[in-house]
Design a protein around this motif. Structure first.
Motif, PDB file in Angstrom:
ATOM      1  N   GLU A 150      73.218  59.977  51.405  1.00 55.18           N
ATOM      2  CA  GLU A 150      74.687  61.152  51.732  1.00 55.18           C
ATOM      3  C   GLU A 150      75.773  61.291  50.593  1.00 55.18           C
ATOM      4  OE1 GLU A 150      74.889  60.851  56.445  1.00 55.18           O
ATOM      5  OE2 GLU A 150      75.875  59.424  55.529  1.00 55.18           O
ATOM      6  N   ALA A 151      75.656  59.827  50.516  1.00 53.86           N
ATOM      7  CA  ALA A 151      77.649  59.938  48.752  1.00 53.86           C
ATOM      8  C   ALA A 151      75.975  61.153  47.902  1.00 53.86           C
ATOM      9  CB  ALA A 151      77.491  58.681  48.677  1.00 53.86           C
ATOM     10  N   ALA A 152      75.685  60.879  47.849  1.00 54.84           N
ATOM     11  CA  ALA A 152      74.767  61.588  46.232  1.00 54.84           C
ATOM     12  C   ALA A 152      74.293  63.212  46.643  1.00 54.84           C
ATOM     13  CB  ALA A 152      73.185  60.819  46.338  1.00 54.84           C
ATOM     14  N   HIS A 153      74.424  63.360  47.623  1.00 58.46           N
ATOM     15  CA  HIS A 153      74.342  64.522  48.052  1.00 58.46           C
ATOM     16  C   HIS A 153      75.506  65.211  48.072  1.00 58.46           C
ATOM     17  CE1 HIS A 153      73.417  68.353  49.076  1.00 58.46           C
ATOM     18  NE2 HIS A 153      74.559  67.994  51.050  1.00 58.46           N
ATOM     19  N   LEU A 154      76.739  64.773  48.110  1.00 59.80           N
ATOM     20  CA  LEU A 154      78.760  64.908  48.833  1.00 59.80           C
ATOM     21  C   LEU A 154      79.069  64.932  47.125  1.00 59.80           C
ATOM     22  CD1 LEU A 154      80.936  65.556  50.334  1.00 59.80           C
ATOM     23  CD2 LEU A 154      81.251  63.489  49.532  1.00 59.80           C
ATOM     24  N   LEU A 155      78.710  63.971  45.940  1.00 57.22           N
ATOM     25  CA  LEU A 155      79.194  63.696  44.849  1.00 57.22           C
ATOM     26  C   LEU A 155      77.944  64.516  43.758  1.00 57.22           C
ATOM     27  CD1 LEU A 155      79.869  60.206  44.896  1.00 57.22           C
ATOM     28  CD2 LEU A 155      81.212  61.751  45.435  1.00 57.22           C
ATOM     29  N   GLY A 156      76.845  64.956  44.182  1.00 59.88           N
ATOM     30  CA  GLY A 156      76.338  66.158  43.281  1.00 59.88           C
ATOM     31  C   GLY A 156      75.635  65.070  41.961  1.00 59.88           C
ATOM     32  N   ILE A 157      75.037  63.531  42.701  1.00 58.53           N
ATOM     33  CA  ILE A 157      74.345  62.892  41.602  1.00 58.53           C
ATOM     34  C   ILE A 157      73.439  61.789  42.167  1.00 58.53           C
ATOM     35  CG2 ILE A 157      76.635  62.370  40.142  1.00 58.53           C
ATOM     36  CD1 ILE A 157      76.999  59.846  41.957  1.00 58.53           C
ATOM     37  N   PRO A 158      72.809  62.032  41.480  1.00 61.53           N
ATOM     38  CA  PRO A 158      70.947  60.936  41.630  1.00 61.53           C
ATOM     39  C   PRO A 158      71.638  60.183  42.778  1.00 61.53           C
ATOM     40  CG  PRO A 158      71.389  61.283  39.461  1.00 61.53           C
ATOM     41  CD  PRO A 158      72.605  62.115  40.038  1.00 61.53           C
ATOM     42  N   GLN A 159      70.712  59.382  43.558  1.00 59.06           N
ATOM     43  CA  GLN A 159      70.888  58.583  44.403  1.00 59.06           C
ATOM     44  C   GLN A 159      70.956  57.268  43.837  1.00 59.06           C
ATOM     45  OE1 GLN A 159      68.370  58.820  47.623  1.00 59.06           O
ATOM     46  NE2 GLN A 159      69.105  57.006  49.300  1.00 59.06           N
ATOM     47  N   GLY A 160      70.233  56.999  42.649  1.00 56.58           N
ATOM     48  CA  GLY A 160      69.794  55.494  41.879  1.00 56.58           C
ATOM     49  C   GLY A 160      71.686  55.502  41.327  1.00 56.58           C
ATOM     50  N   THR A 161      72.023  56.865  41.576  1.00 57.40           N
ATOM     51  CA  THR A 161      73.025  56.848  40.027  1.00 57.40           C
ATOM     52  C   THR A 161      74.609  55.993  41.036  1.00 57.40           C
ATOM     53  OG1 THR A 161      72.821  58.093  38.379  1.00 57.40           O
ATOM     54  CG2 THR A 161      75.606  57.856  39.129  1.00 57.40           C
ATOM     55  N   VAL A 162      74.539  56.329  42.281  1.00 58.84           N
ATOM     56  CA  VAL A 162      74.815  56.205  43.805  1.00 58.84           C
ATOM     57  C   VAL A 162      74.869  55.283  43.967  1.00 58.84           C
ATOM     58  CG1 VAL A 162      76.085  56.247  45.717  1.00 58.84           C
ATOM     59  CG2 VAL A 162      75.424  57.845  44.923  1.00 58.84           C
ATOM     60  N   LYS A 163      74.111  54.020  43.681  1.00 54.52           N
ATOM     61  CA  LYS A 163      73.970  52.439  43.830  1.00 54.52           C
ATOM     62  C   LYS A 163      74.335  51.828  42.465  1.00 54.52           C
ATOM     63  CE  LYS A 163      70.202  53.103  46.791  1.00 54.52           C
ATOM     64  NZ  LYS A 163      68.111  53.097  46.817  1.00 54.52           N
ATOM     65  N   SER A 164      74.032  52.558  41.894  1.00 50.29           N
ATOM     66  CA  SER A 164      74.003  51.647  40.261  1.00 50.29           C
ATOM     67  C   SER A 164      75.720  51.563  40.176  1.00 50.29           C
ATOM     68  CB  SER A 164      72.982  51.922  39.334  1.00 50.29           C
ATOM     69  OG  SER A 164      73.824  53.666  38.924  1.00 50.29           O
ATOM     70  N   ARG A 165      76.775  52.722  40.584  1.00 51.87           N
ATOM     71  CA  ARG A 165      77.931  53.028  40.163  1.00 51.87           C
ATOM     72  C   ARG A 165      78.432  52.285  41.077  1.00 51.87           C
ATOM     73  NH1 ARG A 165      79.835  59.545  38.918  1.00 51.87           N
ATOM     74  NH2 ARG A 165      78.140  59.228  37.252  1.00 51.87           N
ATOM     75  N   ALA A 166      77.945  51.687  42.985  1.00 51.12           N
ATOM     76  CA  ALA A 166      79.013  51.175  44.096  1.00 51.12           C
ATOM     77  C   ALA A 166      78.502  49.585  43.642  1.00 51.12           C
ATOM     78  CB  ALA A 166      77.696  51.540  45.175  1.00 51.12           C
ATOM     79  N   ARG A 167      76.854  48.464  43.019  1.00 49.50           N
ATOM     80  CA  ARG A 167      77.368  47.492  42.266  1.00 49.50           C
ATOM     81  C   ARG A 167      78.341  47.309  40.760  1.00 49.50           C
ATOM     82  NH1 ARG A 167      74.576  46.376  38.545  1.00 49.50           N
ATOM     83  NH2 ARG A 167      73.130  48.601  38.184  1.00 49.50           N
ATOM     84  N   ILE A 168      78.535  48.165  39.919  1.00 45.52           N
ATOM     85  CA  ILE A 168      79.246  48.099  39.329  1.00 45.52           C
ATOM     86  C   ILE A 168      80.925  47.735  40.088  1.00 45.52           C
ATOM     87  CG2 ILE A 168      80.406  48.447  36.895  1.00 45.52           C
ATOM     88  CD1 ILE A 168      77.309  49.911  36.901  1.00 45.52           C
ATOM     89  N   ALA A 169      81.104  49.141  40.432  1.00 38.71           N
ATOM     90  CA  ALA A 169      82.084  49.616  41.291  1.00 38.71           C
ATOM     91  C   ALA A 169      83.007  47.736  41.747  1.00 38.71           C
ATOM     92  CB  ALA A 169      82.123  50.292  42.029  1.00 38.71           C
ATOM     93  N   LYS A 170      81.780  47.324  42.523  1.00 44.27           N
ATOM     94  CA  LYS A 170      82.170  45.775  43.742  1.00 44.27           C
ATOM     95  C   LYS A 170      82.316  45.018  42.806  1.00 44.27           C
ATOM     96  CE  LYS A 170      79.390  47.663  47.262  1.00 44.27           C
ATOM     97  NZ  LYS A 170      78.383  47.637  48.378  1.00 44.27           N
ATOM     98  N   SER A 171      81.614  44.629  41.941  1.00 43.88           N
ATOM     99  CA  SER A 171      81.714  43.899  40.349  1.00 43.88           C
ATOM    100  C   SER A 171      82.898  43.804  39.750  1.00 43.88           C
ATOM    101  CB  SER A 171      80.172  43.754  39.405  1.00 43.88           C
ATOM    102  OG  SER A 171      80.857  42.425  38.429  1.00 43.88           O
ATOM    103  N   LYS A 172      83.713  44.972  39.573  1.00 44.33           N
ATOM    104  CA  LYS A 172      84.863  45.045  38.807  1.00 44.33           C
ATOM    105  C   LYS A 172      85.439  45.164  40.171  1.00 44.33           C
ATOM    106  CE  LYS A 172      83.058  47.901  34.979  1.00 44.33           C
ATOM    107  NZ  LYS A 172      83.919  48.314  33.675  1.00 44.33           N
ATOM    108  N   LEU A 173      85.516  45.552  41.171  1.00 43.65           N
ATOM    109  CA  LEU A 173      86.438  45.069  42.426  1.00 43.65           C
ATOM    110  C   LEU A 173      86.619  43.522  42.334  1.00 43.65           C
ATOM    111  CD1 LEU A 173      88.628  46.995  44.072  1.00 43.65           C
ATOM    112  CD2 LEU A 173      86.511  47.359  45.751  1.00 43.65           C
ATOM    113  N   ARG A 174      85.556  43.106  42.709  1.00 38.82           N
ATOM    114  CA  ARG A 174      86.065  41.531  42.924  1.00 38.82           C
ATOM    115  C   ARG A 174      86.539  40.678  41.478  1.00 38.82           C
ATOM    116  NH1 ARG A 174      80.632  40.804  42.348  1.00 38.82           N
ATOM    117  NH2 ARG A 174      79.990  41.418  44.742  1.00 38.82           N
TER     118      ARG A 174
END
Length: 184
Positions: A150-174
């Motif tokens: 759903e996020a990929a569809h909403l943001l207009g990016i591939p699902q794999g990009t959502v997953k990798s950005r989420a992983r990077i974002a969580k790491s940076k947030l931590r």
């Protein structure tokens, strides 16, 4: 009076049952509108997006595949309606939560209280330090509760990009939170 589940209401809506649509609207419109209003200072725009979301539900109740929660599915429709309307307008100016609280007659839920605390606490500071691309993915997947699809569809990016950005974002947030905690 029998209480139907949201999924059962969608089944009835698919059969043309207007009362089922009214019930679904009554259950979900208040919290959906509150969350939409957190995304735009234009209350009319939020109300229009909510209305269009329920029109979309009336037209295509079978688009809910049964995966996940109906509320999350409704939120996905509503936020896409808002995003579509915002794209047609000039860049929106975010509304501060204090202003929303003063204008909104609705009592905030525990979820909204938590979101306000996150916005104005160390987590909010850490979120604001992320790039807009990473922040959007976290907003969609963590705060709004959308699936990666759903996020990929909403943001207009591939699902794999959502997953990798989420992983990077969580790491940076931590890292940011550990850094902020070490300074305290």
């Amino acid at each position: 009076m029998q209480q139907f589940s949201d999924s059962e209401l969608l089944g009835a809506i698919a059969q043309g049952d207007e009362a089922a649509l009214r019930e679904l609207v009554e259950r979900h419109s208040a919290w959906l509108l509150l969350r939409l209003r957190r995304r735009t200072p234009d209350q009319d725009l939020a109300a229009e997006a909510l209305h269009d979301a329920f029109v979309a539900v009336w037209r295509s109740p079978r688009s809910f595949r049964g995966d996940g929660d109906v509320g999350a599915w409704l939120w996905g429709i509503a936020i896409r309606q808002l995003v579509s309307r915002l794209r047609k307008r000039a860049q929106p100016v975010p509304m501060e939560s204090r202003m929303l609280s003063a204008l909104s007659p609705t009592v905030r839920s525990a979820e909204d209280e938590l979101l306000v605390a996150v916005e104005h606490g160390s987590v909010g500071d850490a979120l604001r330090s992320l790039s807009p691309e990473l922040r959007q993915v976290l907003q969609a997947t963590v705060i709004d509760g959308l699936s990666t699809r759903e996020a990929a569809h909403l943001l207009g990016i591939p699902q794999g990009t959502v997953k990798s950005r989420a992983r990077i974002a969580k790491s940076k947030l931590r890292e940011q939170l550990i850094s902020l905690e070490a300074r305290s």
